[in-house]
Write a protein that holds these residues in place. Structure first.
Motif, mmCIF file in Angstrom:
data_model
loop_
_atom_site.group_PDB
_atom_site.id
_atom_site.type_symbol
_atom_site.label_atom_id
_atom_site.label_comp_id
_atom_site.label_asym_id
_atom_site.label_seq_id
_atom_site.Cartn_x
_atom_site.Cartn_y
_atom_site.Cartn_z
ATOM 1 N N ASP A 32 130.762 68.840 63.553
ATOM 2 C CA ASP A 32 129.819 68.562 64.725
ATOM 3 C C ASP A 32 130.368 68.606 66.251
ATOM 4 O OD1 ASP A 32 129.732 65.582 65.496
ATOM 5 O OD2 ASP A 32 129.935 65.437 63.519
ATOM 6 N N THR A 33 129.731 69.174 67.258
ATOM 7 C CA THR A 33 130.237 69.229 68.252
ATOM 8 C C THR A 33 130.717 67.775 68.863
ATOM 9 O OG1 THR A 33 128.140 69.447 69.284
ATOM 10 C CG2 THR A 33 129.395 71.388 68.968
ATOM 11 N N ASP A 34 129.909 66.930 68.753
ATOM 12 C CA ASP A 34 130.028 65.301 69.243
ATOM 13 C C ASP A 34 131.492 64.969 68.732
ATOM 14 O OD1 ASP A 34 127.887 65.256 70.624
ATOM 15 O OD2 ASP A 34 126.793 63.847 69.296
ATOM 16 N N SER A 35 131.887 65.127 67.490
ATOM 17 C CA SER A 35 133.237 64.858 67.010
ATOM 18 C C SER A 35 134.295 65.692 67.547
ATOM 19 C CB SER A 35 133.436 65.220 65.469
ATOM 20 O OG SER A 35 132.331 64.384 64.797
ATOM 21 N N ILE A 36 133.994 66.918 67.832
ATOM 22 C CA ILE A 36 135.091 67.710 68.599
ATOM 23 C C ILE A 36 135.370 67.107 70.025
ATOM 24 C CG2 ILE A 36 135.670 70.034 69.672
ATOM 25 C CD1 ILE A 36 133.858 71.115 67.529
ATOM 26 N N ILE A 37 134.126 66.551 70.604
ATOM 27 C CA ILE A 37 134.352 66.042 72.050
ATOM 28 C C ILE A 37 135.043 64.599 72.190
ATOM 29 C CG2 ILE A 37 132.892 65.002 74.036
ATOM 30 C CD1 ILE A 37 130.703 66.876 73.128
ATOM 31 N N ILE A 38 134.746 64.126 71.071
ATOM 32 C CA ILE A 38 135.512 62.864 70.855
ATOM 33 C C ILE A 38 136.903 62.794 70.619
ATOM 34 C CG2 ILE A 38 135.666 60.490 69.388
ATOM 35 C CD1 ILE A 38 132.607 60.834 68.850
ATOM 36 N N THR A 39 137.243 63.932 70.174
ATOM 37 C CA THR A 39 138.791 64.150 69.831
ATOM 38 C C THR A 39 139.187 64.787 71.131
ATOM 39 O OG1 THR A 39 138.113 64.656 67.456
ATOM 40 C CG2 THR A 39 140.283 65.399 68.394
ATOM 41 N N MET A 40 138.663 65.673 71.729
ATOM 42 C CA MET A 40 139.148 66.210 72.880
ATOM 43 C C MET A 40 139.424 65.035 73.994
ATOM 44 S SD MET A 40 137.430 69.791 73.808
ATOM 45 C CE MET A 40 135.703 69.170 73.926
ATOM 46 N N ASP A 52 133.085 58.567 82.682
ATOM 47 C CA ASP A 52 133.261 59.704 83.269
ATOM 48 C C ASP A 52 131.890 60.617 83.734
ATOM 49 O OD1 ASP A 52 136.055 59.619 82.352
ATOM 50 O OD2 ASP A 52 135.397 60.244 80.394
ATOM 51 N N GLY A 53 130.946 59.905 83.195
ATOM 52 C CA GLY A 53 129.536 60.573 83.554
ATOM 53 C C GLY A 53 129.039 61.731 82.680
ATOM 54 N N GLU A 54 127.726 61.864 82.890
ATOM 55 C CA GLU A 54 127.108 62.873 81.923
ATOM 56 C C GLU A 54 127.665 64.196 82.115
ATOM 57 O OE1 GLU A 54 122.956 62.721 81.423
ATOM 58 O OE2 GLU A 54 122.879 64.405 80.339
ATOM 59 N N PRO A 55 127.748 64.701 83.713
ATOM 60 C CA PRO A 55 128.157 65.719 83.703
ATOM 61 C C PRO A 55 129.574 66.094 82.913
ATOM 62 C CG PRO A 55 127.341 64.930 85.852
ATOM 63 C CD PRO A 55 127.566 63.835 84.730
ATOM 64 N N HIS A 56 130.522 65.291 83.016
ATOM 65 C CA HIS A 56 131.783 65.501 82.478
ATOM 66 C C HIS A 56 131.803 65.827 80.804
ATOM 67 C CE1 HIS A 56 136.021 65.753 81.670
ATOM 68 N NE2 HIS A 56 135.799 64.668 80.980
ATOM 69 N N PHE A 57 130.682 64.823 80.317
ATOM 70 C CA PHE A 57 130.211 64.873 78.727
ATOM 71 C C PHE A 57 129.767 66.515 78.609
ATOM 72 C CE2 PHE A 57 127.084 65.232 75.689
ATOM 73 C CZ PHE A 57 127.780 64.586 74.416
ATOM 74 N N ARG A 58 128.901 66.961 79.539
ATOM 75 C CA ARG A 58 128.382 68.183 79.256
ATOM 76 C C ARG A 58 129.311 69.236 79.444
ATOM 77 N NH1 ARG A 58 124.146 66.938 76.416
ATOM 78 N NH2 ARG A 58 122.890 65.429 77.495
ATOM 79 N N ASP A 59 130.503 69.219 80.420
ATOM 80 C CA ASP A 59 131.576 70.158 80.214
ATOM 81 C C ASP A 59 132.225 70.085 79.192
ATOM 82 O OD1 ASP A 59 130.813 70.874 82.989
ATOM 83 O OD2 ASP A 59 132.389 69.718 84.031
ATOM 84 N N LEU A 60 132.631 69.121 78.415
ATOM 85 C CA LEU A 60 133.496 68.982 77.354
ATOM 86 C C LEU A 60 132.358 69.762 76.178
ATOM 87 C CD1 LEU A 60 134.665 65.119 77.290
ATOM 88 C CD2 LEU A 60 136.001 67.335 77.740
ATOM 89 N N GLU A 61 131.140 69.608 76.105
ATOM 90 C CA GLU A 61 130.253 70.090 75.326
ATOM 91 C C GLU A 61 130.362 71.588 75.207
ATOM 92 O OE1 GLU A 61 126.268 68.181 73.768
ATOM 93 O OE2 GLU A 61 126.154 68.933 75.741
ATOM 94 N N THR A 62 130.427 72.186 76.582
ATOM 95 C CA THR A 62 130.601 73.381 76.796
ATOM 96 C C THR A 62 131.703 74.123 76.121
ATOM 97 O OG1 THR A 62 129.146 73.601 78.580
ATOM 98 C CG2 THR A 62 130.742 75.462 78.385
ATOM 99 N N ARG A 63 132.844 73.183 76.338
ATOM 100 C CA ARG A 63 134.268 73.500 75.687
ATOM 101 C C ARG A 63 133.934 73.522 74.147
ATOM 102 N NH1 ARG A 63 138.686 69.985 78.501
ATOM 103 N NH2 ARG A 63 139.854 70.410 76.346
ATOM 104 N N ALA A 64 133.426 72.587 73.712
ATOM 105 C CA ALA A 64 133.254 72.561 72.208
ATOM 106 C C ALA A 64 132.581 73.824 71.773
ATOM 107 C CB ALA A 64 132.457 71.233 71.927
ATOM 108 N N THR A 65 131.469 74.377 72.310
ATOM 109 C CA THR A 65 130.812 75.604 71.888
ATOM 110 C C THR A 65 131.862 76.777 71.848
ATOM 111 O OG1 THR A 65 129.983 76.116 74.265
ATOM 112 C CG2 THR A 65 128.604 74.616 72.824
ATOM 113 N N GLU A 66 132.786 76.791 72.897
ATOM 114 C CA GLU A 66 133.810 77.758 72.924
ATOM 115 C C GLU A 66 134.756 77.575 71.804
ATOM 116 O OE1 GLU A 66 135.309 76.812 76.748
ATOM 117 O OE2 GLU A 66 133.694 77.654 77.613
#
Ligand code: S3P
Length: 186
Positions: A32-40, A52-66
Motif C-alpha cells: 500500500d502507498t501509505d507504507s511506501i510513504i512511511i518508509t520514504m 511537514d504538512g499535508e502538501p509534503h505528504f501529497r508530494d510523497l504520495e505522488t512519488r509512491a505512485t511513480e
C-alpha cells in the motif's frame, strides 16, 4: 490490462482488508502507498502531517505512485486522497485497472471513528468532514474502471465482486479473462 490491481477509495472503505484477501486469492503480493510513504519519510503519517504538512505528504504520495508503476502481480492499495492529483491517477492506471471501493458516510464513520491514525479525521465533527471530503473527491473517484459499494458486504463478498468485475472489464476490452488461473486460487 496492467499487471496489478489498484484499489482506490475513501478512508474506511476496506482497501487494506480487501486488498490483502484479494492478494491471497490471486497469489499476488500486497502493498500500500501509505507504507511506501512511511518508509520514504521514516515516520508515521500523523507525524508527516504534523511536522511537514499535508502538501509534503501529497508530494510523497505522488512519488509512491511513480514507484508502483514498476510492479507486477501486486494488489496496490492507496491512500484515500491519492485521487486528487490527476498525475497520480495516470501513474496508477499504468500499474493496472483501477478498482474503487465505496461506502456510505455513516458506515465510513463507524469503521474509522475509533482509530486515531488518520489526521484528516481528527476533528470535532468527523462525520461532517467525511461528507465534505467525499463531495470534494467524488468526481475523481468516478474515474476508476470499477466501483464496488462495500457498505453492507463481507470481505469475501467484496473480493468476489472485484474478481467478477475485473473479468467483465477484461472481456469488454477484448482481453482474455483477467484470472487465467482462477481455479487455483481458492
Ligand atoms: C488520507 C487517507 C489515508 C492516508 C492519509 C490521508 C486521505 O489512507 O493516506 O491519512 O486523504 O483520505 P487510508 O485511505 O488508507 O486511510
Amino acid at each position: 490490462m496492467g499487471q496489478n490491481i489498484v484499489l482506490l477509495g475513501f478512508m474506511g472503505t476496506g482497501k487494506t482488508v480487501v486488498g490483502k484477501e484479494l492478494a491471497r486469492r490471486l497469489r499476488y503480493r500486497y502493498i500500500d502507498t501509505d507504507s511506501i510513504i512511511i518508509t520514504m519519510a521514516n515516520k508515521s503519517i500523523p507525524r508527516i502531517f504534523a511536522e511537514d504538512g499535508e502538501p509534503h505528504f501529497r508530494d510523497l504520495e505522488t512519488r509512491a505512485t511513480e514507484c508502483v508503476v514498476q510492479l507486477r502481480r501486486h494488489v496496490i492499495a492507496t491512500g484515500g486522497g491519492i485521487v486528487m492529483r490527476d498525475k497520480n491517477l495516470a501513474n496508477l492506471r499504468r500499474a493496472g485497472p483501477l478498482v474503487c471501493l465505496e461506502a456510505n458516510p455513516n458506515v465510513i464513520y463507524q469503521r474509522t471513528h475509533s482509530n486515531t491514525y488518520r489526521p484528516l479525521l481528527r476533528t470535532p465533527n468527523p462525520l461532517r468532514m467525511i461528507k465534505q471530503l467525499l463531495d470534494q473527491r467524488a468526481a475523481q473517484y468516478a474515474k476508476a474502471d470499477v466501483h464496488i459499494d462495500t457498505s453492507y458486504l463481507t470481505v469475501s463478498e467484496v473480493v468476489e465482486q472485484v474478481l467478477a468485475a475485473l473479468d467483465r472489464l477484461a472481456r469488454q476490452r477484448g482481453q482474455k479473462h483477467f484470472l487465467l488461473d482462477k481455479n487455483k486460487t481458492r
